[in-house]
Design a protein around this motif. Structure first.
Motif, PDB file in Angstrom:
ATOM      1  N   LEU A 144       0.879  -1.167   0.000  1.00 25.41           N
ATOM      2  CA  LEU A 144       0.000   0.000   0.000  1.00 25.41           C
ATOM      3  C   LEU A 144       0.918   1.218   0.000  1.00 25.41           C
ATOM      4  CD1 LEU A 144      -2.756  -0.945   2.622  1.00 25.41           C
ATOM      5  CD2 LEU A 144      -2.792  -1.242   0.124  1.00 25.41           C
ATOM      6  N   TYR A 145       0.355   2.367  -0.365  1.00 27.23           N
ATOM      7  CA  TYR A 145       1.149   3.594  -0.390  1.00 27.23           C
ATOM      8  C   TYR A 145       0.427   4.686   0.382  1.00 27.23           C
ATOM      9  CZ  TYR A 145       3.916   1.269  -3.927  1.00 27.23           C
ATOM     10  OH  TYR A 145       4.732   0.379  -4.575  1.00 27.23           O
ATOM     11  N   GLN A 146       1.172   5.318   1.304  1.00 26.94           N
ATOM     12  CA  GLN A 146       0.585   6.440   2.034  1.00 26.94           C
ATOM     13  C   GLN A 146       1.211   7.746   1.539  1.00 26.94           C
ATOM     14  OE1 GLN A 146       1.287   6.863   6.309  1.00 26.94           O
ATOM     15  NE2 GLN A 146      -0.782   7.702   6.546  1.00 26.94           N
ATOM     16  N   PRO A 147       0.363   8.695   1.110  1.00 31.51           N
ATOM     17  CA  PRO A 147       0.885   9.964   0.609  1.00 31.51           C
ATOM     18  C   PRO A 147       1.711  10.734   1.650  1.00 31.51           C
ATOM     19  CG  PRO A 147      -1.398   9.710  -0.038  1.00 31.51           C
ATOM     20  CD  PRO A 147      -1.098   8.590   0.926  1.00 31.51           C
ATOM     21  N   ILE A 148       2.749  11.409   1.151  1.00 28.94           N
ATOM     22  CA  ILE A 148       3.496  12.413   1.917  1.00 28.94           C
ATOM     23  C   ILE A 148       3.174  13.723   1.211  1.00 28.94           C
ATOM     24  CG2 ILE A 148       5.797  13.254   2.566  1.00 28.94           C
ATOM     25  CD1 ILE A 148       6.712  10.252   2.363  1.00 28.94           C
ATOM     26  N   VAL A 149       2.611  14.678   1.934  1.00 31.14           N
ATOM     27  CA  VAL A 149       2.100  15.878   1.283  1.00 31.14           C
ATOM     28  C   VAL A 149       2.900  17.117   1.679  1.00 31.14           C
ATOM     29  CG1 VAL A 149      -0.219  14.879   1.298  1.00 31.14           C
ATOM     30  CG2 VAL A 149       0.427  16.548   3.062  1.00 31.14           C
ATOM     31  N   GLU A 150       2.761  18.138   0.840  1.00 30.70           N
ATOM     32  CA  GLU A 150       3.399  19.414   1.109  1.00 30.70           C
ATOM     33  C   GLU A 150       2.396  20.296   1.850  1.00 30.70           C
ATOM     34  OE1 GLU A 150       5.425  20.516  -2.454  1.00 30.70           O
ATOM     35  OE2 GLU A 150       6.266  22.325  -1.541  1.00 30.70           O
ATOM     36  N   LEU A 151       2.864  20.974   2.895  1.00 31.15           N
ATOM     37  CA  LEU A 151       2.004  21.893   3.641  1.00 31.15           C
ATOM     38  C   LEU A 151       2.147  23.297   3.052  1.00 31.15           C
ATOM     39  CD1 LEU A 151       2.860  20.695   7.284  1.00 31.15           C
ATOM     40  CD2 LEU A 151       0.809  20.169   5.953  1.00 31.15           C
ATOM     41  N   PRO A 152       1.100  24.118   3.076  1.00 29.62           N
ATOM     42  CA  PRO A 152      -0.190  23.840   3.674  1.00 29.62           C
ATOM     43  C   PRO A 152      -1.196  23.226   2.694  1.00 29.62           C
ATOM     44  CG  PRO A 152      -0.076  26.146   3.077  1.00 29.62           C
ATOM     45  CD  PRO A 152       1.214  25.527   2.642  1.00 29.62           C
ATOM     46  N   GLY A 153      -0.882  23.220   1.397  1.00 28.42           N
ATOM     47  CA  GLY A 153      -1.896  22.865   0.400  1.00 28.42           C
ATOM     48  C   GLY A 153      -2.305  21.412   0.377  1.00 28.42           C
ATOM     49  N   GLY A 154      -1.366  20.511   0.673  1.00 26.12           N
ATOM     50  CA  GLY A 154      -1.702  19.097   0.631  1.00 26.12           C
ATOM     51  C   GLY A 154      -1.394  18.433  -0.696  1.00 26.12           C
ATOM     52  N   THR A 155      -0.523  19.051  -1.513  1.00 27.25           N
ATOM     53  CA  THR A 155      -0.103  18.403  -2.758  1.00 27.25           C
ATOM     54  C   THR A 155       0.735  17.170  -2.425  1.00 27.25           C
ATOM     55  OG1 THR A 155       0.019  20.574  -3.775  1.00 27.25           O
ATOM     56  CG2 THR A 155       1.076  18.765  -4.963  1.00 27.25           C
ATOM     57  N   VAL A 156       0.447  16.060  -3.117  1.00 31.49           N
ATOM     58  CA  VAL A 156       1.207  14.826  -2.870  1.00 31.49           C
ATOM     59  C   VAL A 156       2.582  14.942  -3.526  1.00 31.49           C
ATOM     60  CG1 VAL A 156       1.275  12.328  -3.238  1.00 31.49           C
ATOM     61  CG2 VAL A 156      -0.922  13.471  -2.824  1.00 31.49           C
ATOM     62  N   THR A 157       3.645  14.871  -2.721  1.00 29.10           N
ATOM     63  CA  THR A 157       4.994  14.929  -3.292  1.00 29.10           C
ATOM     64  C   THR A 157       5.677  13.568  -3.261  1.00 29.10           C
ATOM     65  OG1 THR A 157       6.049  15.468  -1.208  1.00 29.10           O
ATOM     66  CG2 THR A 157       5.315  17.309  -2.542  1.00 29.10           C
ATOM     67  N   GLY A 158       5.223  12.724  -2.355  1.00 34.92           N
ATOM     68  CA  GLY A 158       5.831  11.404  -2.243  1.00 34.92           C
ATOM     69  C   GLY A 158       4.836  10.420  -1.666  1.00 34.92           C
ATOM     70  N   VAL A 159       5.253   9.168  -1.602  1.00 33.57           N
ATOM     71  CA  VAL A 159       4.440   8.126  -0.964  1.00 33.57           C
ATOM     72  C   VAL A 159       5.380   7.186  -0.228  1.00 33.57           C
ATOM     73  CG1 VAL A 159       2.535   8.161  -2.639  1.00 33.57           C
ATOM     74  CG2 VAL A 159       4.502   6.667  -3.049  1.00 33.57           C
ATOM     75  N   GLU A 160       4.895   6.591   0.871  1.00 29.98           N
ATOM     76  CA  GLU A 160       5.678   5.569   1.566  1.00 29.98           C
ATOM     77  C   GLU A 160       5.046   4.211   1.301  1.00 29.98           C
ATOM     78  OE1 GLU A 160       6.036   5.946   5.857  1.00 29.98           O
ATOM     79  OE2 GLU A 160       7.236   4.102   5.997  1.00 29.98           O
ATOM     80  N   ALA A 161       5.861   3.257   0.838  1.00 24.47           N
ATOM     81  CA  ALA A 161       5.383   1.895   0.608  1.00 24.47           C
ATOM     82  C   ALA A 161       5.272   1.172   1.954  1.00 24.47           C
ATOM     83  CB  ALA A 161       6.351   1.141  -0.304  1.00 24.47           C
ATOM     84  N   LEU A 162       4.096   0.599   2.227  1.00 28.65           N
ATOM     85  CA  LEU A 162       3.854  -0.123   3.487  1.00 28.65           C
ATOM     86  C   LEU A 162       3.256  -1.488   3.149  1.00 28.65           C
ATOM     87  CD1 LEU A 162       2.421   2.980   5.346  1.00 28.65           C
ATOM     88  CD2 LEU A 162       4.525   1.771   5.995  1.00 28.65           C
ATOM     89  N   ILE A 163       3.916  -2.535   3.614  1.00 27.00           N
ATOM     90  CA  ILE A 163       3.538  -3.884   3.183  1.00 27.00           C
ATOM     91  C   ILE A 163       2.374  -4.450   3.991  1.00 27.00           C
ATOM     92  CG2 ILE A 163       5.158  -5.118   4.696  1.00 27.00           C
ATOM     93  CD1 ILE A 163       5.737  -6.950   2.239  1.00 27.00           C
ATOM     94  N   ARG A 164       1.565  -5.292   3.326  1.00 27.28           N
ATOM     95  CA  ARG A 164       0.473  -6.038   3.960  1.00 27.28           C
ATOM     96  C   ARG A 164       0.555  -7.482   3.493  1.00 27.28           C
ATOM     97  NH1 ARG A 164       0.688  -1.957   6.192  1.00 27.28           N
ATOM     98  NH2 ARG A 164      -0.897  -0.369   6.578  1.00 27.28           N
ATOM     99  N   TRP A 165       0.135  -8.402   4.381  1.00 23.82           N
ATOM    100  CA  TRP A 165       0.120  -9.825   4.031  1.00 23.82           C
ATOM    101  C   TRP A 165      -1.321 -10.300   3.993  1.00 23.82           C
ATOM    102  CZ3 TRP A 165       2.017 -14.246   7.753  1.00 23.82           C
ATOM    103  CH2 TRP A 165       1.987 -15.477   7.051  1.00 23.82           C
ATOM    104  N   HIS A 166      -1.725 -10.891   2.875  1.00 20.48           N
ATOM    105  CA  HIS A 166      -3.082 -11.420   2.719  1.00 20.48           C
ATOM    106  C   HIS A 166      -3.025 -12.934   2.565  1.00 20.48           C
ATOM    107  CE1 HIS A 166      -5.022  -7.440   1.909  1.00 20.48           C
ATOM    108  NE2 HIS A 166      -3.789  -7.138   1.553  1.00 20.48           N
TER     109      HIS A 166
END
Ligand code: C2E
Ligand code: CA
Ligand code: CA
Ligand code: CA
Length: 279
Positions: free
Chosen positions: A42-64
């Motif tokens: 999964l990817y969680q956005p990393i945003v720029e303040l104050p506007g909230g533009t997505v500049t990056g994402v962090e990959a976070l693993i899940r097991w199904h």
């Protein structure tokens, strides 16, 4: 019969055995899961303040695992580390994250999100890691500036070779983020020797920004340290509008947390790239 020290020792030992056995079973299940393709990023956005533009994402693993509810990394990453499976799992994570980063780069050019990839202590002790990263970048046609490797202070101190691996990673040109910054014993010492580009200020410093002068002073100092050293500071675990506003006022330019977005599939990230997360 009297309850003796020996009984207690036996009980203690069988509890240890049960844990060891549980770990062995979990490690075997993890290996099968990797063969069967049961992991997702999964990817969680990393945003720029104050506007909230997505500049990056962090990959976070899940097991199904088949026919079972999703299992969180907090449960299986430690087992994967102890069993050594993290080496193969880590290679899969790196490859998948680079594949997704390449797809974003193709569609959005330099406006595509940079991808942060978590690397564990055991992986940093693997002398092959820098070569593996270079190879993944090459195979997916990515420039090194498109990815950032997230490491922890504990991992860097895990062994003499870890710091050398970190330096080699940096020489490749990838970003290096110090995760959970401020929670270790020698975070500041580490900044003198470890060539990081980003500090991810731990959620614990962000949680209590409810107007107490001490908490604000600490959060503010951490962002000042980053900017003085020419590093980015990312505030982790931002859950409310109020926190986001205060962090911006304290000098933070980047933030990540449930207030902006939870970890989501790569395809859902796509929709966030055309505008700010928050209106
Ligand atoms: P982390 O690297 O510190 O990742 C941040 C964790 O905080 C993630 O949990 C994320 O979902 C969660 N989080 C983000 N925003 C908020 C918020 O606003 N509030 C709260 N309460 N939590 C928030 P997750 O995905 O369960 O991952 C837990 C840990 O597992 C990670 O901590 C990291 O240490 C490890 N991990 C996850 N994915 C990977 C991976 O691909 N490789 C390795 N080696 N470790 C991983
Ligand atoms: Ca992280
Ligand atoms: Ca973190
Ligand atoms: Ca953490």
């Amino acid at each position: 019969a009297k309850y003796t020290g020996a009984d207690r020792f036996r009980e203690h030992n069988s509890a240890l055995d049960a844990t060891a056995q549980h770990h062995a079973e979990l490690a075997a299940a993890l290996r099968r899961g990797l063969e069967r393709g049961e992991f997702r990023l999964l990817y969680q956005p990393i945003v720029e303040l104050p506007g909230g533009t997505v500049t990056g994402v962090e990959a976070l693993i899940r097991w199904h695992p088949a026919d079972q509810p999703v299992i969180s990394p907090a449960e299986f990453i430690p087992v994967a580390e102890h069993s050594g499976l993290i080496i193969d799992l880590g290679a899969w994570i790196l490859d998948q994250a680079c594949a997704d980063a390449a797809a974003w780069q193709q569609r959005h050019g330099s406006g595509g999100p940079r991808v942060n990839i978590n690397v564990s202590a055991r992986q940093l002790l693997d002398p092959d890691l820098p070569g593996l990263v270079a190879d993944a970048l090459h195979r997916h046609g990515l420039t090194p500036d498109r990815i950032t490797i997230e490491i922890t202070e504990t991992a860097v101190f895990a062994g003499g070779a870890a710091l050398e691996t970190v330096r080699e990673l940096r020489e490749l040109g990838v970003g290096l983020a110090l995760d959970d910054f401020g929670t270790g014993h020698s975070s500041l010492t580490l900044l003198r020797t470890c060539p990081v580009t980003t500090l991810k200020v731990d959620k614990s410093f962000i949680d209590d920004l409810n107007g107490t002068a001490e908490q604000e002073a600490i959060a503010s100092s951490l962002s000042t340290i980053a900017s003085t050293l020419g590093l980015r500071a990312v505030a982790e675990g931002v859950e409310t509008r109020d926190q986001a506003d205060r962090l911006h006022a304290l000098g933070y330019r980047y933030a990540q947390g449930y207030y902006f977005a939870r970890p989501i599939p790569a395809s859902d990230i796509e929709e966030l790239l055309t505008g700010p997360v928050l209106i």
